[in-house]
Design a protein around this motif. Sequence first.
Motif, PDB file in Angstrom:
ATOM      1  N   ARG A 117       0.804  -1.216   0.000  1.00  0.00           N
ATOM      2  CA  ARG A 117       0.000   0.000   0.000  1.00  0.00           C
ATOM      3  C   ARG A 117       0.841   1.271   0.000  1.00  0.00           C
ATOM      4  N   GLU A 118       2.075   1.192   0.508  1.00  0.00           N
ATOM      5  CA  GLU A 118       2.902   2.397   0.523  1.00  0.00           C
ATOM      6  C   GLU A 118       3.287   2.839  -0.884  1.00  0.00           C
ATOM      7  N   HIS A 119       3.048   1.988  -1.868  1.00  0.00           N
ATOM      8  CA  HIS A 119       3.367   2.354  -3.252  1.00  0.00           C
ATOM      9  C   HIS A 119       2.293   3.250  -3.877  1.00  0.00           C
ATOM     10  N   GLY A 120       1.164   3.407  -3.208  1.00  0.00           N
ATOM     11  CA  GLY A 120       0.128   4.275  -3.748  1.00  0.00           C
ATOM     12  C   GLY A 120      -1.240   3.644  -3.656  1.00  0.00           C
ATOM     13  N   ASP A 121      -2.221   4.354  -4.211  1.00  0.00           N
ATOM     14  CA  ASP A 121      -3.601   3.861  -4.194  1.00  0.00           C
ATOM     15  C   ASP A 121      -3.868   2.882  -5.331  1.00  0.00           C
ATOM     16  N   ALA A 129      -2.889  16.400 -13.123  1.00  0.00           N
ATOM     17  CA  ALA A 129      -4.332  16.186 -13.320  1.00  0.00           C
ATOM     18  C   ALA A 129      -5.091  16.413 -12.010  1.00  0.00           C
ATOM     19  N   ASP A 130      -6.310  16.895 -12.138  1.00  0.00           N
ATOM     20  CA  ASP A 130      -7.151  17.103 -10.964  1.00  0.00           C
ATOM     21  C   ASP A 130      -7.393  15.773 -10.253  1.00  0.00           C
ATOM     22  N   GLY A 131      -7.259  15.789  -8.942  1.00  0.00           N
ATOM     23  CA  GLY A 131      -7.540  14.604  -8.142  1.00  0.00           C
ATOM     24  C   GLY A 131      -6.347  13.706  -7.918  1.00  0.00           C
ATOM     25  N   VAL A 132      -5.250  13.921  -8.657  1.00  0.00           N
ATOM     26  CA  VAL A 132      -4.055  13.084  -8.509  1.00  0.00           C
ATOM     27  C   VAL A 132      -3.055  13.815  -7.621  1.00  0.00           C
ATOM     28  N   ALA A 133      -2.694  13.181  -6.493  1.00  0.00           N
ATOM     29  CA  ALA A 133      -1.709  13.782  -5.589  1.00  0.00           C
ATOM     30  C   ALA A 133      -0.297  13.518  -6.069  1.00  0.00           C
ATOM     31  N   ALA A 134      -0.053  12.311  -6.620  1.00  0.00           N
ATOM     32  CA  ALA A 134       1.289  11.979  -7.087  1.00  0.00           C
ATOM     33  C   ALA A 134       1.207  10.808  -8.043  1.00  0.00           C
ATOM     34  N   ALA A 135       2.138  10.796  -9.014  1.00  0.00           N
ATOM     35  CA  ALA A 135       2.288   9.665  -9.934  1.00  0.00           C
ATOM     36  C   ALA A 135       3.776   9.369 -10.027  1.00  0.00           C
ATOM     37  N   GLU A 136       4.169   8.145  -9.686  1.00  0.00           N
ATOM     38  CA  GLU A 136       5.573   7.801  -9.614  1.00  0.00           C
ATOM     39  C   GLU A 136       5.848   6.532 -10.413  1.00  0.00           C
ATOM     40  N   VAL A 137       7.069   6.436 -10.933  1.00  0.00           N
ATOM     41  CA  VAL A 137       7.479   5.283 -11.724  1.00  0.00           C
ATOM     42  C   VAL A 137       8.220   4.313 -10.818  1.00  0.00           C
ATOM     43  N   ALA A 138       7.934   3.036 -10.977  1.00  0.00           N
ATOM     44  CA  ALA A 138       8.599   1.999 -10.189  1.00  0.00           C
ATOM     45  C   ALA A 138       9.061   0.873 -11.105  1.00  0.00           C
ATOM     46  N   LEU A 184       3.466   2.334 -13.140  1.00  0.00           N
ATOM     47  CA  LEU A 184       3.033   3.649 -12.690  1.00  0.00           C
ATOM     48  C   LEU A 184       2.239   3.484 -11.407  1.00  0.00           C
ATOM     49  N   ASN A 185       2.714   4.072 -10.315  1.00  0.00           N
ATOM     50  CA  ASN A 185       1.996   4.074  -9.052  1.00  0.00           C
ATOM     51  C   ASN A 185       1.349   5.435  -8.862  1.00  0.00           C
ATOM     52  N   ILE A 186       0.058   5.438  -8.558  1.00  0.00           N
ATOM     53  CA  ILE A 186      -0.710   6.680  -8.504  1.00  0.00           C
ATOM     54  C   ILE A 186      -1.354   6.823  -7.134  1.00  0.00           C
TER      55      ILE A 186
END
Length: 548
Positions: free
Chosen positions: A41-45, A76-85, A90-92
Amino acid sequence: MTPAQLADLIRTVLLDAVASGDVALAPDDVPEPRVERPRQREHGDWATNVAMQLAKKAGTNPRALAELLAARLSDADGVAAAEVAGPGFLNIRLEAGAAGELARTVVEAGAGYGRNDALAGHRINMEFVSANPTGPLHIGHTRWAALGDALVRLLRASGAEVVPEYYINDAGSQMDKFGASILARATGGEIPEGGYQGEYVTELARKVLDERPDLPELPHDEAVAVARELGYRLQMAEIEQTLADFNVHFDVWFSERELHDGGAVEGAVDRLRTQGHVYDDGGAVWLRTTDFSDDKDRVLVRADGSPTYFAADAAYYLSKKDRGFGEKIYLLGADHHGYVNRLKAIASCAGDDPESNIEILIGQLVSVAGARMSKRAGNIIELRDLIEWIGTDPVRYTLARFPADSPLALDGEKLREKNLDNPVYYVQYAYARTRNASRNAEEHGVPRDGFDPAALDHPADAELLGALGQFPETVAHAARLREPHRVARYLEQVAAAYHQWYGQTRISPRGEDPVDAGHTARLWLNDATSQVLTNGLDLLGVSAPERM
């Protein structure tokens, strides 16, 4: 933001990148991305592997494409962060307000949440149970009664038009033996060889005599016919009532006898002959099923002119085809493996595609520890005895939570236990807890007006929202794979997430603490969980009790 809305957002970002020339793809090459919960879960939603899917076609490497998409998604609206792993995942992470909107979506959708159009346009005939009307339903019929009905509900929830159908085997010599057995019990005679035993035959004889006290005075053949017809009617009424008590309902009760009486069996032989697969040999009429992977050709009409059961099977298949069912699903017991190739051969001989027009599911055997054989029916465990002993909900839920192709042993006494080790109790208790929490919140003056999704800012909120968001895809996936157990296992995950959330957050204020936006928001999330649990239980034909 629902998973589907997030998938649409990712696709829109991809299409914008294509339009600007940053990604070398044609718009038609951009699929609907699949999003799922990360294992950690620490990787995102949510996470997606769409960059890994498209990188080769776009002439780039997956990580580079993922980084391009991450930069665009972060704005984008509603997205706090998007990260590559890793190599290009893509973790969002969603903003609390965007994630929390799912609670509103679920509550406002109500019973419709989870319904989808994955199978829209499919018209399906599904035959299951189809027990002979010569005795009561027993443990051998129970698995497909539960799974078949759950599958009907799943298919309908995924947009398919489904007609559940019960094929009544009311023709042939077994019906004459059934009538003769009832007559013997009514007149004190001997049960014929191969006849039917059990106290239920005596019960039927008693009821038949109540309707026709003149039965013993009738000529033997007429008496057998009367006993057969009255016994058949009484037994079918009991079968229908037992299934209704088990929360199973059929749209069509189809009589085999009507196929014979209406000339459909003879007509089927003629129709198959025009297809070029029927031949005559040794005075009998054969269907060349070996052309379609059957192990031997099958007799349609015996040398004495009498049709076989296989001929009736062919006529029944053609009847389904004539009624406009492009897809026909048969749910058969473990002792029917030999029927698979011959039914597919019928479909092929009728000009259908056996890979798309017919589907045959085989269910393995079920045993019940601690169950007594039915005194009424002899050496079997009746379904109605299971209902009275264990209850409809525990039996249906337990049968639904295991794949149909796995043998299953039920422990009746454990299924009766009311504790959290019992899966059906665990899920139903979670639902009852949501209802109790909702009542308590109302008593504490927590309003439903003024819902602020951004107030769902606790990690447990995000965990529960993520679980609720997976419901529509779980339903669609279970329907596509014909696997109701996926819904049962999902409900257990939701129940676990809810119990953890309940212990970590507050729906009602403590003591004299004032009501705040967090209480209202969590009341909405509580009610959203309630809705998902009741919708899921309904798909399995299991009740959602308000109190336990």
